[in-house]
Each structure stands twice: as structure tokens, then as C-alpha cells.
Design an enzyme around this catalytic site. Structure first.
Site, PDB file in Angstrom:
ATOM      1  CE  LYS A 253      21.323  10.201 -27.966  1.00  0.00           C
ATOM      2  NZ  LYS A 253      20.376  11.074 -28.724  1.00  0.00           N
TER       3      LYS A 253
ATOM      4  CD  GLU B 270      20.415   8.869 -31.402  1.00  0.00           C
ATOM      5  OE1 GLU B 270      19.799   9.840 -31.874  1.00  0.00           O
ATOM      6  OE2 GLU B 270      19.979   8.203 -30.443  1.00  0.00           O
TER       7      GLU B 270
ATOM      8  CE  LYS C 202      12.242  16.541 -25.142  1.00  0.00           C
ATOM      9  NZ  LYS C 202      13.054  16.224 -26.313  1.00  0.00           N
TER      10      LYS C 202
END
Length: 237
Positions: free
Chosen positions: A96, A105, A123
Site C-alpha cells: 500500500k 493507513e 491487484k
């Protein structure tokens, strides 16, 4: 079927997990934005939740939709975080940080009882690393930190250039926390845990984009015969 359609399908499935009174971590990025948009519709219909955004961009979107927000200091224990990912493998290990929000995050996800990833099925990967690994660093001593990161990457058995991320204006990207982003173009990460530990040993590294042992499930949407087919890795329970 377009990417936005797939992102909306994954987000819609995640919305089924939301219950009244929940404290929700709200992720960053295009797929997370699709979830926030759908959540805003539910809020307009009377759903009462509290959201904790992982970036200023998400905060602005959620505020515009009338979603009640709090900081993580005000709501330090969250029920669920819904966020996207740049890559996810079969063990629910993630890369990420494509949106430069990886530090917030990860903090928000770690404060949550559950983290569920939503993404286009493209993904999903067999091995992490095709997507450049974001590494958030303190701007002080940037050149020295970049060299130390390059050495740590090599010691972890990875190969590839480490580059400072620049924005459209040509300047270095600055995160919401005032940091810079180094992107490690590694191609393949055979030992994500080993690489994560090596990066943590570098002074100046604030956070890296390997999310290991954090996600509980991933909702992945793929196009099948003109419609979105949603599959789940892990457990949504």
C-alpha cells in the site's frame, strides 16, 4: 466493464459489513473513495456511524458527504477499516502507499478490530513487488536515508532502484505528515517479512508500505461476462 465499475462492486460488498454505531477507518485511494461515496449515500438515508479518515483527501470527501468524523485520538478503538491496496497476495500480505497515505493507513488499520481490503481482482498477485514499494521517510538527511534504504533492500535479497517520488509539479511529494516517499522498484519480493524488518532498522524510515498480518480479508472484483464477480480472500466474519 470498467475499473470504476469493479471498484464500486467491491465497495458495495464491503458496505454490507457496516452496521449502525460502528467506528470505521476510511481508507485512501480510488477504491476507498468508491466506498466512502456509497457510505455517504447510506448516511443520507439515516445510517449512524463515525468515520476516521486516513488522509486529508478522504476527510474532505467524507465531510462533503455529511459523514460524521472523528480523529483517532477521539476514537482510538475502531470496529472496522475498509481500504484499498496496490497489491495483495494469497496470504493477505499487501503493498500500500500508492496514494502516499501509508503511515496513516497503517496506524488506522492497526487500531481496528478488522481490516478489509477492497480492490480490482487485478491487484491480486502471486508474489509482491511488481508495484513499487513505497517507503515514507523523514526529509532530514534524505540522501543518507535513501542510501541506507538501498543497502537494506540489497541485504534483504531484493534488487532494483530506489527513487524519490515527485509530484506533477516536479517537486518531491510531501505526505500529510510532512514526509517524503521513496519508491523501491524491486519487481519481486520473495521475503516480505525480512524486507520489512530490514527497512525498520534504517533511521529516517517512518513507515513502509508492506502491510503484513494486518488485513483479515480482501474483497476482489473481476469482470465476468459483462458483470462484476466478487470473490473473498480470508474471512469477513
Amino acid at each position: 466493464m470498467s475499473g470504476p465499475d469493479l471498484r464500486r462492486a467491491a465497495a458495495a460488498r464491503a458496505l454490507d459489513l457496516v452496521e449502525p454505531g460502528m467506528r470505521l477507518g476510511l481508507g485512501t485511494g480510488s477504491t476507498a473513495a468508491a466506498f466512502v461515496a456509497l457510505l455517504g449515500e447510506r448516511v443520507r438515508d439515516g445510517l449512524d456511524i463515525i468515520g476516521v479518515p486516513t488522509s486529508e483527501a478522504t476527510r474532505l470527501q467524507a465531510e462533503g458527504l455529511g459523514i460524521r468524523l472523528a480523529t483517532l485520538d477521539e476514537q482510538p478503538d475502531l470496529d472496522l477499516t475498509i481500504d484499498g491496496a496496490d497489491e495483495v497476495d494469497s496470504e493477505l500480505r499487501l503493498i500500500k502507499g500508492g496514494g502516499a497515505a501509508l503511515l496513516r493507513e497503517k496506524i488506522v488499520a492497526f487500531a481496528s478490530r478488522r481490516m478489509v481490503v477492497i480492490a480490482d481482482a487485478a491487484k491480486r498477485v502471486a508474489t509482491l513487488g511488481a508495484f513499487p514499494l513505497p517507503i515514507e521517510v523523514n526529509p532530514f538527511g534524505l540522501t543518507a536515508t535513501q542510501r541506507a534504504v538501498e543497502a537494506a533492500v540489497a541485504r534483504a535479497g531484493c534488487a532494483g532502484p530506489v527513487r524519490l517520488r515527485h509530484g506533477p509539479d516536479g517537486g518531491a511529494v510531501v505526505t500529510d505528515g510532512g514526509h517524503h516517499i521513496l519508491d523501491a522498484h524491486l519487481g519481486t519480493i520473495l521475503d516480505p517479512e525480512g524486507l520489512g524488518a530490514a527497512l525498520w532498522a534504517v533511521p529516517g524510515v517512518v513507515e513502509h508500505g508492506l502491510f503484513l498480518g494486518i488485513a483479515d480479508a480482501a474483497i476482489l472484483a473481476a469482470a465476468r461476462d459483462g458483470t462484476a464477480e466478487v470473490t473473498v480472500l480470508g474471512s469477513l466474519a
